[in-house]
Design a protein around this motif. Sequence first.
Motif, mmCIF file in Angstrom:
data_model
loop_
_atom_site.group_PDB
_atom_site.id
_atom_site.type_symbol
_atom_site.label_atom_id
_atom_site.label_comp_id
_atom_site.label_asym_id
_atom_site.label_seq_id
_atom_site.Cartn_x
_atom_site.Cartn_y
_atom_site.Cartn_z
ATOM 1 N N SER A 43 0.811 -1.227 0.000
ATOM 2 C CA SER A 43 0.000 0.000 0.000
ATOM 3 C C SER A 43 0.843 1.275 0.000
ATOM 4 N N TRP A 44 2.122 1.161 0.371
ATOM 5 C CA TRP A 44 2.938 2.375 0.456
ATOM 6 C C TRP A 44 4.272 2.283 -0.273
ATOM 7 N N TRP A 45 4.733 1.102 -0.611
ATOM 8 C CA TRP A 45 6.020 0.961 -1.302
ATOM 9 C C TRP A 45 5.873 1.443 -2.733
ATOM 10 N N PRO A 46 6.740 2.345 -3.202
ATOM 11 C CA PRO A 46 6.581 2.902 -4.552
ATOM 12 C C PRO A 46 6.888 1.883 -5.657
ATOM 13 N N ARG A 47 6.128 1.946 -6.717
ATOM 14 C CA ARG A 47 6.286 1.044 -7.862
ATOM 15 C C ARG A 47 7.629 1.231 -8.574
#
Length: 171
Positions: A43-47
């Motif tokens: 939900s928070w780790w950037p792609r």
Amino acid sequence: MSTINATDMGTGVAPDLQPVRKSVRVRANAARAFKVFTEGFDSWWPRTHHIGDSPMVKSVIEGHLGGRCYTLQEDGVECKWAEITVWEPPKRFVMAWLINSEWKSEPDASKCSEVEVAFTPQPDGSTLVELEHRNFDRMGAPGASMRTGVASEGGWGMLIALFQTEVEKEA
């Protein structure tokens, strides 16, 4: 509130291989903070932060000792980038950072750095989250490059801020 300690006196480790430390106080209890960091990792780790050859679809932390930390890529490949070596919910976890200085997979944990994340309840109901990325010396001279990367503007400082935003959404 994020901090980096660039040097630790008396450790005998060269300054360019010193641990990178970040901390943030979040408006959530330790159980929620731990859950969002681990179960809610995607939900928070950037792609943009992955070691795959194609775009990242999902990021996962498997919540148990020996659990994999990996990304699923558009091409169907799972890219393992860490492994859980200590699992003590909701207090802390440690992972072997299975990435070399060229940002490629390194399956030999003895040649890798590691990351510890600790969650300490505070009297006001908030949680102090402390992250330490360490053991860059295991990588030899290239460890300085990895340290520079994770300490950079797009490294753990940005990542811990993204985590804080996510964990405080329902605060």
